[in-house]
Design a protein around this motif. Structure first.
Motif: not given
Length: 237
Positions: A132-139, A147-149, A161-166
């Motif tokens: 759940k690490n948004r820094k991995n969105a570039d990967i 990815t979800t964070f 808690p709220v989770f967002v999926c990019i």
């Protein structure tokens, strides 16, 4: 009767020779029935849809070229994936071989992940989603997945808690989002104005900025001067 053709691309796991078995079906054409490595590597791990009977070709050569291209692209993509650092332990995953009988199976490990099952793409997606690490969105932008964070701060109404999926949307490789929240709070009005982006990291950053600003505005909203109650989520526009 099947024909056996040696592919130009070697096995992505052991660099040995690959053989594709092609069969002709009357009125439909040629299709692949088996892809084999001379060392017995399980190639479903790299491309889980092989062999398949859904792609038909007018000639044996076209069938072989198609699957040769798939294996080549998958091998190049997996090499890039293996160069990513684990967000948990900082170590790049590495491939080792495990023999069961006469077959050789790849095992992917890093300090915090003892074994990844399935193909590398699915394994990496599950790996990044668990962190759940948004820094991995570039990967994810490079491999075409999601990815979800967990959002920060939490839901302004219930504190849950709220989770967002990019996630990649459609064939145009634009990036959007979906929101998951266990409580029945209506968060849709809070997310108006967000549009898909060309890059996964841009979508993650836009969502983060918009969410923080909106949550802060909701929490700073004064109680109703008539009834003295705070605004409820279903009435926020």
């Amino acid at each position: 009767m099947s024909k056996h053709i040696e592919l130009a691309t070697p096995c992505p796991n052991c660099q040995s020779r690959l053989t594709l078995s092609v069969r002709r079906t009357p009125l439909m054409g040629f299709h692949a029935v088996r892809l084999a490595c001379e060392n017995g590597c399980d190639l479903h791990w790299y491309y889980y849809d092989l062999p398949n009977g859904r792609a038909w070709f007018p000639t044996v050569e076209q069938c072989a070229d198609y699957h040769d291209g798939i294996i080549r692209r998958e091998g190049e993509e997996n090499e890039r994936i293996l160069a990513f650092e684990c967000p948990n332990c900082g170590e790049c995953p590495h491939v080792s071989s495990k023999s069961i009988g006469r077959q050789t199976f790849p095992t992917v490990t890093c300090r915090c992940a003892s074994y990844w099952d399935g193909d590398l793409h699915s394994a990496l997606c599950g790996w990044l989603t668990e962190t759940k690490n948004r820094k991995n969105a570039d990967i994810l932008e490079r491999i075409g997945r999601s990815t979800t964070f967990r959002t920060e701060p939490d839901c302004p109404f219930c504190g849950g808690p709220v989770f967002v999926c990019i996630i990649e949307t459609g064939d145009d490789r634009r990036w959007g989002f979906t929101v998951h929240h266990a409580s029945p709070c209506n968060l849709e009005p809070l997310l108006q104005g967000l549009r898909p982006c060309d890059k996964a990291q841009e979508m993650a950053d836009d969502f983060d900025r918009h969410w923080r600003k909106t949550v802060a505005a909701v929490k700073d909203t004064s109680d109703c001067p008539h009834c003295g109650r705070p605004p409820e989520d279903e009435h926020i526009v």
